[in-house]
Write a protein that holds these residues in place. Structure first.
Motif, PDB file in Angstrom:
ATOM      1  N   ARG A  51      -0.847  -4.206  -3.104  1.00  0.00           N
ATOM      2  CA  ARG A  51      -0.654  -3.862  -1.702  1.00  0.00           C
ATOM      3  C   ARG A  51      -0.358  -2.371  -1.554  1.00  0.00           C
ATOM      4  NH1 ARG A  51       3.144  -9.049  -0.193  1.00  0.00           N
ATOM      5  NH2 ARG A  51       1.443 -10.456   0.355  1.00  0.00           N
ATOM      6  N   GLN A  52      -0.930  -1.804  -0.497  1.00  0.00           N
ATOM      7  CA  GLN A  52      -0.807  -0.357  -0.320  1.00  0.00           C
ATOM      8  C   GLN A  52       0.626   0.077  -0.079  1.00  0.00           C
ATOM      9  OE1 GLN A  52      -3.021   2.051   2.865  1.00  0.00           O
ATOM     10  NE2 GLN A  52      -4.142   2.410   0.967  1.00  0.00           N
ATOM     11  N   ASN A  53       1.440  -0.828   0.447  1.00  0.00           N
ATOM     12  CA  ASN A  53       2.827  -0.421   0.689  1.00  0.00           C
ATOM     13  C   ASN A  53       3.717  -0.591  -0.535  1.00  0.00           C
ATOM     14  OD1 ASN A  53       2.873  -3.166   0.677  1.00  0.00           O
ATOM     15  ND2 ASN A  53       3.610  -3.412   2.776  1.00  0.00           N
ATOM     16  N   SER A  54       3.092  -1.010  -1.676  1.00  0.00           N
ATOM     17  CA  SER A  54       3.894  -1.131  -2.883  1.00  0.00           C
ATOM     18  C   SER A  54       4.040   0.246  -3.528  1.00  0.00           C
ATOM     19  CB  SER A  54       3.250  -2.103  -3.869  1.00  0.00           C
ATOM     20  OG  SER A  54       2.015  -1.606  -4.310  1.00  0.00           O
TER      21      SER A  54
ATOM     22  N   ASN B   6      -0.098  -7.536   4.646  1.00  0.00           N
ATOM     23  CA  ASN B   6       0.527  -7.272   3.338  1.00  0.00           C
ATOM     24  C   ASN B   6       1.904  -7.933   3.225  1.00  0.00           C
ATOM     25  OD1 ASN B   6      -1.638  -5.966   2.279  1.00  0.00           O
ATOM     26  ND2 ASN B   6      -0.783  -3.906   2.401  1.00  0.00           N
ATOM     27  N   PHE B  31      -9.148   1.595  -0.394  1.00  0.00           N
ATOM     28  CA  PHE B  31      -8.552   0.261  -0.320  1.00  0.00           C
ATOM     29  C   PHE B  31      -9.657  -0.770  -0.142  1.00  0.00           C
ATOM     30  CE2 PHE B  31      -8.252   1.989   4.078  1.00  0.00           C
ATOM     31  CZ  PHE B  31      -9.065   1.086   4.734  1.00  0.00           C
ATOM     32  N   GLU B  57      -4.684  -8.720   3.718  1.00  0.00           N
ATOM     33  CA  GLU B  57      -4.208  -7.996   2.536  1.00  0.00           C
ATOM     34  C   GLU B  57      -5.025  -6.712   2.391  1.00  0.00           C
ATOM     35  OE1 GLU B  57      -1.716  -8.719   0.499  1.00  0.00           O
ATOM     36  OE2 GLU B  57      -1.269 -10.807   1.038  1.00  0.00           O
ATOM     37  N   VAL B  58      -4.342  -5.599   2.258  1.00  0.00           N
ATOM     38  CA  VAL B  58      -5.002  -4.306   2.051  1.00  0.00           C
ATOM     39  C   VAL B  58      -4.502  -3.766   0.710  1.00  0.00           C
ATOM     40  CG1 VAL B  58      -5.354  -1.978   2.961  1.00  0.00           C
ATOM     41  CG2 VAL B  58      -5.108  -3.907   4.530  1.00  0.00           C
ATOM     42  N   LEU B  59      -5.409  -3.699  -0.257  1.00  0.00           N
ATOM     43  CA  LEU B  59      -5.015  -3.360  -1.625  1.00  0.00           C
ATOM     44  C   LEU B  59      -5.595  -2.025  -2.066  1.00  0.00           C
ATOM     45  CD1 LEU B  59      -5.424  -6.826  -3.407  1.00  0.00           C
ATOM     46  CD2 LEU B  59      -3.553  -5.990  -1.969  1.00  0.00           C
ATOM     47  N   SER B  60      -4.793  -1.306  -2.846  1.00  0.00           N
ATOM     48  CA  SER B  60      -5.196   0.026  -3.337  1.00  0.00           C
ATOM     49  C   SER B  60      -4.973   0.124  -4.836  1.00  0.00           C
ATOM     50  CB  SER B  60      -4.367   1.106  -2.633  1.00  0.00           C
ATOM     51  OG  SER B  60      -4.757   1.212  -1.293  1.00  0.00           O
ATOM     52  N   ILE B  62      -3.716   0.838  -8.495  1.00  0.00           N
ATOM     53  CA  ILE B  62      -2.399   0.967  -9.110  1.00  0.00           C
ATOM     54  C   ILE B  62      -2.579   0.884 -10.621  1.00  0.00           C
ATOM     55  CG2 ILE B  62      -1.839  -1.494  -9.106  1.00  0.00           C
ATOM     56  CD1 ILE B  62       1.033  -0.731  -8.319  1.00  0.00           C
TER      57      ILE B  62
END
Lengths: 265, 65
Positions: A51-54, B6, B31, B57-60, B62
């Motif tokens: 998640r982008q806010n992680s 999220n 994303f 869900e918006v994922l980037s 990591i």
């Protein structure tokens, strides 16, 4: 005709000089991560999506990885169902612009053991969608055979549970998989702790190792990355050189002819 | 309309596309997006209208091992 790629790592028809795949997680700092990745000599680095806010997800991290210039292998770490891994693989393909996926589907939380049944199902779906699947699996021969039957050209059995650093806990199983699947690219993924573990995997005929914690969790990750780089080279060279047969009885290496004080009974 | 973004409960007052919601939340590329656990390609974000109770869900990128 000599195959120009015979001494390179083959992953779905792409060839690489390094036989070490390295993870990008758990380093003390982003700078040490970059230095360790460089020091490892790896051509391939693993990444993920969250998640982008992680914490630390996003453009800054992605920029650091792009600066390494390495091939990216996204994973589906943390997924517990076929639907989750399929969706995450599809999302990875869009973000990272690659059809490679390190397929990780956890079946048990205690040892993070892969779910072999879901793994087969998800692999089948993703291969049909055009993914090049690199499944993280247990060292079960029949599971590896079934994955190969589906079309996996690369298999990644564990050496030991993720993050344990125990090394190769079942060399018999790993050897058997190598014997029975001579055409597949085999990568020991997870559980390594020491450079000698990586060397041993390559000596067994494995084509490469994938590791993260062993380097990131070392006192000096940059130096440890270099140590693993040397270890995989030594292991591969040892495998290609074909080790002497193991014997049960001692045999002198120094010539006995001309030996003074020779005991003649 | 109540949605989950999220993992966080959000409320939007009028019908909006996924693209509009993501922009309003300040998401920064790169994303990828999933709606109710299903991947939504970026080309379809503008045409996809979430319904009451949907989960986005918006994922980037990591770190990963």
């Amino acid at each position: 005709m000599i195959n120009p790629h015979s001494e390179q790592l083959n992953i779905y028809g792409e060839y690489f000089n390094s036989r070490l795949l390295i993870g990008s997680a758990l380093y003390p700092s982003p700078q040490i991560m970059q230095q360790a990745i460089q020091s490892s000599g790896a051509d391939i680095v693993t990444v993920s999506l969250r998640r982008q806010n992680s914490v630390s997800a996003g453009e800054d991290f992605w920029q650091l990885i792009k600066e390494t210039g390495l091939k990216v292998l996204p994973n589906t770490a943390g997924c517990h169902s076929v639907q989750e891994v399929v969706t995450l693989a599809q999302m990875c393909r869009e973000v990272f612009d690659t059809d490679w996926i390190k397929l990780e589907l956890i079946g048990d939380e205690y040892n993070l053991q892969p779910d072999p049944f879901g793994l087969l199902e998800a692999t089948d779906i993703l291969l049909k969608e055009g993914f090049k699947v690199l499944p993280y699996c247990t060292d079960d021969l029949v599971l590896c055979q079934r994955l190969a039957d589906l079309g996996c050209e690369v298999l990644m059995p564990w050496g030991a549970p993720i993050g344990t650093g125990k090394g190769l806990i079942n060399t018999y199983n790993l050897k058997t998989i190598r014997e029975r699947l001579p055409e597949q690219t085999l990568i020991v993924d997870a559980g390594l702790g020491l450079p000698s573990h990586a060397c041993q995997a390559l000596e067994l005929g494995y084509d490469a190792v994938l590791l993260n914690s062993a380097v990131a969790g070392a006192g000096d990750p940059v130096k440890m990355a270099a140590a693993f780089s040397h270890a995989v080279e030594a292991g591969r060279m040892g495998y290609v050189a074909q080790a002497m047969p193991e014997k049960e009885v001692a045999a002198p290496s120094t010539p006995t002819m001309g030996m003074p004080f020779w005991h003649q009974n | 309309m109540n949605l989950t973004y999220n993992g966080e409960a959000i409320r939007i007052e009028s019908a909006q596309s996924l693209q509009q919601i993501i922009v309003s939340k300040g998401a920064k590329p790169p994303f990828a997006v999933a709606l109710n656990g299903q991947f939504v390609p970026s080309a379809k974000l503008s045409d996809t209208m979430p319904n009451q109770g949907d989960s986005i869900e918006v994922l980037s990128p990591i770190q990963g091992g």
